[in-house]
Design a protein around this motif. Structure first.
Motif, PDB file in Angstrom:
ATOM      1  N   THR A   9       0.849  -1.186   0.000  1.00 48.37           N
ATOM      2  CA  THR A   9       0.000   0.000   0.000  1.00 48.37           C
ATOM      3  C   THR A   9       0.885   1.236   0.000  1.00 48.37           C
ATOM      4  O   THR A   9       1.870   1.302   0.726  1.00 48.37           O
ATOM      5  CB  THR A   9      -0.911   0.032   1.242  1.00 48.37           C
ATOM      6  OG1 THR A   9      -1.686  -1.161   1.273  1.00 48.37           O
ATOM      7  CG2 THR A   9      -1.847   1.219   1.210  1.00 48.37           C
ATOM      8  N   CYS A  35      -3.345   3.567  -2.220  1.00 50.29           N
ATOM      9  CA  CYS A  35      -3.295   2.827  -3.482  1.00 50.29           C
ATOM     10  C   CYS A  35      -2.599   1.490  -3.287  1.00 50.29           C
ATOM     11  O   CYS A  35      -1.660   1.374  -2.498  1.00 50.29           O
ATOM     12  CB  CYS A  35      -2.537   3.617  -4.540  1.00 50.29           C
ATOM     13  SG  CYS A  35      -3.242   5.229  -4.845  1.00 50.29           S
ATOM     14  N   HIS A  36      -3.044   0.508  -4.037  1.00 48.93           N
ATOM     15  CA  HIS A  36      -2.483  -0.840  -3.980  1.00 48.93           C
ATOM     16  C   HIS A  36      -1.263  -0.929  -4.892  1.00 48.93           C
ATOM     17  O   HIS A  36      -1.319  -0.550  -6.053  1.00 48.93           O
ATOM     18  CB  HIS A  36      -3.545  -1.864  -4.404  1.00 48.93           C
ATOM     19  CG  HIS A  36      -3.116  -3.264  -4.246  1.00 48.93           C
ATOM     20  ND1 HIS A  36      -2.902  -3.848  -3.020  1.00 48.93           N
ATOM     21  CD2 HIS A  36      -2.859  -4.225  -5.166  1.00 48.93           C
ATOM     22  CE1 HIS A  36      -2.533  -5.100  -3.192  1.00 48.93           C
ATOM     23  NE2 HIS A  36      -2.493  -5.356  -4.491  1.00 48.93           N
ATOM     24  N   ASP A  37      -0.161  -1.439  -4.348  1.00 43.39           N
ATOM     25  CA  ASP A  37       1.088  -1.635  -5.094  1.00 43.39           C
ATOM     26  C   ASP A  37       1.529  -3.071  -4.854  1.00 43.39           C
ATOM     27  O   ASP A  37       2.191  -3.362  -3.863  1.00 43.39           O
ATOM     28  CB  ASP A  37       2.142  -0.632  -4.613  1.00 43.39           C
ATOM     29  CG  ASP A  37       3.462  -0.778  -5.326  1.00 43.39           C
ATOM     30  OD1 ASP A  37       3.471  -1.335  -6.439  1.00 43.39           O
ATOM     31  OD2 ASP A  37       4.478  -0.333  -4.779  1.00 43.39           O
ATOM     32  N   GLU A  38       1.139  -3.971  -5.736  1.00 42.10           N
ATOM     33  CA  GLU A  38       1.313  -5.411  -5.516  1.00 42.10           C
ATOM     34  C   GLU A  38       2.766  -5.819  -5.309  1.00 42.10           C
ATOM     35  O   GLU A  38       3.076  -6.619  -4.439  1.00 42.10           O
ATOM     36  CB  GLU A  38       0.727  -6.187  -6.700  1.00 42.10           C
ATOM     37  CG  GLU A  38       0.758  -7.690  -6.540  1.00 42.10           C
ATOM     38  CD  GLU A  38      -0.102  -8.202  -5.397  1.00 42.10           C
ATOM     39  OE1 GLU A  38       0.320  -9.176  -4.737  1.00 42.10           O
ATOM     40  OE2 GLU A  38      -1.176  -7.629  -5.167  1.00 42.10           O
ATOM     41  N   SER A  53     -10.292   1.216  -8.787  1.00 41.18           N
ATOM     42  CA  SER A  53     -10.544  -0.215  -8.811  1.00 41.18           C
ATOM     43  C   SER A  53     -11.646  -0.554  -7.812  1.00 41.18           C
ATOM     44  O   SER A  53     -12.189   0.333  -7.152  1.00 41.18           O
ATOM     45  CB  SER A  53      -9.273  -0.992  -8.475  1.00 41.18           C
ATOM     46  OG  SER A  53      -8.951  -0.814  -7.118  1.00 41.18           O
ATOM     47  N   ARG A  63      -5.420   1.646  -7.541  1.00 38.96           N
ATOM     48  CA  ARG A  63      -4.242   0.828  -7.851  1.00 38.96           C
ATOM     49  C   ARG A  63      -3.209   1.700  -8.554  1.00 38.96           C
ATOM     50  O   ARG A  63      -3.567   2.595  -9.312  1.00 38.96           O
ATOM     51  CB  ARG A  63      -4.593  -0.332  -8.774  1.00 38.96           C
ATOM     52  CG  ARG A  63      -5.442  -1.394  -8.153  1.00 38.96           C
ATOM     53  CD  ARG A  63      -5.682  -2.518  -9.150  1.00 38.96           C
ATOM     54  NE  ARG A  63      -6.649  -3.462  -8.647  1.00 38.96           N
ATOM     55  CZ  ARG A  63      -6.329  -4.574  -7.985  1.00 38.96           C
ATOM     56  NH1 ARG A  63      -5.065  -4.867  -7.769  1.00 38.96           N
ATOM     57  NH2 ARG A  63      -7.272  -5.385  -7.559  1.00 38.96           N
TER      58      ARG A  63
END
Length: 72
Positions: A9, A35-38, A53, A63
């Motif tokens: 994140t 935000c999602h940061d894989e 998303s 994302r």
């Protein structure tokens, strides 16, 4: 990007410039998005592009799409 302290994140601050409704001067308004940061690729100071998303957690609905520029 403002923070990358969490796992997968990041916190992204978005600034926009709008005219003041009464004084007609340009003022800055900012908002922070989780935000999602894989892959945990982003670092503090990077400029990133985000996309909306499905809800991933209570406050995380964005994302990281791409890293535009890296921080020095």
């Amino acid at each position: 990007m403002v923070s990358d302290a969490m796992d997968k994140t990041v916190v992204v601050q978005v600034e926009r410039r709008i005219p003041h409704p009464v004084y007609k001067r340009i003022v800055k308004r900012s908002a922070k998005f989780l935000c999602h940061d894989e892959e945990n690729r982003c670092r503090k100071g990077d400029k990133v592009r985000i996309t909306e998303s499905r809800p991933l957690s209570k406050r995380k609905r964005w994302r990281v799409r791409e890293i535009v520029t890296r921080a020095v």
